[in-house]
Scaffold this motif. Structure first.
Motif, PDB file in Angstrom:
ATOM      1  N   MET A   1       0.855  -1.193   0.000  1.00 50.65           N
ATOM      2  CA  MET A   1       0.000   0.000   0.000  1.00 50.65           C
ATOM      3  C   MET A   1       0.892   1.245   0.000  1.00 50.65           C
ATOM      4  N   GLN A 139      -7.178   3.759  -3.264  1.00 49.85           N
ATOM      5  CA  GLN A 139      -6.772   2.373  -3.011  1.00 49.85           C
ATOM      6  C   GLN A 139      -7.646   1.664  -1.987  1.00 49.85           C
ATOM      7  N   GLU A 449      -5.971  -3.582   3.705  1.00 47.43           N
ATOM      8  CA  GLU A 449      -5.225  -4.317   2.693  1.00 47.43           C
ATOM      9  C   GLU A 449      -4.969  -5.763   3.107  1.00 47.43           C
TER      10      GLU A 449
END
Ligand code: BES
Ligand code: MN
Ligand code: MN
Length: 455
Positions: A1, A139, A449
């Motif tokens: 990330m 993201q 994530e």
């Protein structure tokens, strides 16, 4: 990330300013005087989620304060994280013990001081900012929903109705909550259990009016004396609770689990010195970590009766009362323990008084297994942010809705808290470390994530 720490670094002053604005709102759910402010806080939280990038935000009305709901659905085939938190706070009193006013936040020594700074506005707001970060840096790896309630500190009575009526809307794969503490910044931990709660009020009534303590003293039962004796008898010399059947359903920790708990990085001397006590106190045969985490407890939270004003008034009061909490562990239940307490307390009252036991709100305990992928994802996120593997710790506090999330929605909760036990939640001078706040935002972002990758 990418860009997580860069984004936090570049925006941290604004994050803190926004939190300070939220902390200025006295959203005390227990006190009707603050009703308007509680509503204001709900709207500020809703707006912050809208600005952060949610496609849908609402204030869902309940019989009490509204539930803030928000969602960002990116792809129905991806997993969904449901974030829970609360925007209400505990009453601030005793006001005279605060070094600065509870709703005028100040930053001192790297900590924000205000009611709700840690519990739970500061911790809840980390989630709003982590969400903003993922939206702004493009993201967000999964779907996210938020339910931020305004009645946690008064028992979440209407949230239960809300979740039961909105199962479809709240459909998710895991619940993520930051409303607990960790051991320290050097020794991060993940909360793997919450205690249940049985909370009740008892009232002992003697004569039908207050009496002269000389004229009647020694001849008529004094409800305060009797109440003290009754409460005193609830524990034996080993601080074992005397209520018949109290331990019947307590799940004893295995030798293995106790061995693991003994490895918890915990400094007893430091613990004592921070509290200004010479010795700890608790159930014989258990360590402090065990007493806090895996043993049920009983405490008087308040007690009153008779004359407490200035000077002396010689009076034998008609009534005495106390508020008592029992913190429960698996597999005790609130209802079972409340009933056992009531029966026992009534049975030990001498004939010279009458006793009334009035149950308040309660809740069931919760445990989180550490061998599931969600725990691993949380652990990985902490390792990435703190550079150290977290240890599992069972908390002494309660968040009753967590057991209901499991019962009603069939969902486990990850308790990723960043407060410290010394943050003085529910006390004067509550505070939250700015470092904790920022590390929390970072860890939460990593969790998205690691969790999404694990699915
Ligand atoms: N956030 C706390 C619970 C908590 C604090 C759990 C620290 C673990 C570590 C929550 O807001 C709270 O105060 N809960 C109440 C229960 C509620 C029914 C009023 C509590 O534990 O007293
Ligand atoms: Mn809380
Ligand atoms: Mn609280």
């Amino acid at each position: 990330m990418k860009q997580v720490s860069e984004y936090i670094q570049a925006n941290k002053d604004r994050f803190i300013e926004e939190l300070i604005e939220l902390l200025k709102i006295p959203s005390v759910s227990a006190d009707s005087k603050y009703k308007g402010s509680v509503m204001d806080a709900a709207e500020v939280v809703r707006k912050s989620l809208e600005k952060a990038g949610a496609d849908k935000t609402e204030l869902c009305q309940t019989a009490g304060f509204p539930v803030v709901y928000a969602e960002k659905m990116i792809d129905a085939s991806k997993p969904t994280i449901l974030v829970y938190g609360h925007y209400d706070v505990q009453p601030a009193d005793p006001l005279e013990l605060w070094d600065s006013p509870p709703f005028e936040p100040v930053i001192k020594n790297g900590k924000i001081y205000a009611r709700g700074a840690c519990d739970d506005k500061g911790q809840m707001y980390m989630h709003v900012k982590a969400f903003e970060l993922m939206m702004q840096t493009d993201q967000l790896p999964c779907n996210v929903k938020f339910i931020i309630e305004g009645e946690e500190e008064v028992g979440s009575a209407n949230l239960e109705t809300f979740i039961s009526a909105n199962k479809e809307k709240l459909k998710a794969d895991i619940i993520l909550i930051s409303d607990t503490s960790m051991l320290s910044m050097e020794n991060p931990s993940i909360t793997t259990g919450l205690k249940g709660l049985s909370y009740l009020e008892v009232e002992v009534t003697g004569p039908n009016r207050d009496l002269h303590s000389g004229v009647y003293g020694g001849a008529v039962a004094n409800p305060i004396n009797i109440l003290c004796e009754m409460i005193g008898s609830l524990k034996d010399e080993n601080n074992h609770i005397n209520i018949p059947g109290f331990y019947d359903n307590v799940l004893e920790a295995s030798a293995n689990e106790r061995e693991l708990m003994a490895k918890t990085p915990f400094n007893l001397e430091d613990y004592k010195s921070k509290l200004g006590i010479d010795e700890v106190h608790g159930e014989a045969g258990y360590t402090t970590i065990e007493r806090k985490g895996i043993r049920p407890t009983l405490d008087v939270n308040g007690m009153w009766g008779g004359y407490t004003g200035e000077g002396a008034k010689t009076v034998l009061p008609s009534k005495a009362s106390a508020k008592i909490s029992m913190r429960l562990v698996p597999n005790q239940s609130d209802e079972e323990i409340t009933e056992k307490f009531k029966k026992h307390f009534e049975s030990i009252a001498p004939k010279s008084v009458k006793v009334q036991v009035k149950p308040h709100h309660g809740g069931e305990p919760y445990v989180m297994p550490i061998d599931i992928p969600e725990y691993k994802a949380a652990s990985d996120a902490i390792i990435r942010a703190f550079g150290k593997e977290p240890v599992p710790v069972r908390a002494g506090g309660s968040i009753p809705i967590v057991a209901l999330f499991e019962e009603v929605l069939g969902l486990k909760s990850i308790l990723l808290g960043f407060g410290l036990d010394t943050d003085a939640i529910h006390s004067p001078n509550e505070h939250y470390g700015i470092e904790n706040f920022l590390k929390g935002i970072e860890t939460i972002s990593y969790f998205y994530e690691s969790y999404s990758n694990s699915k």
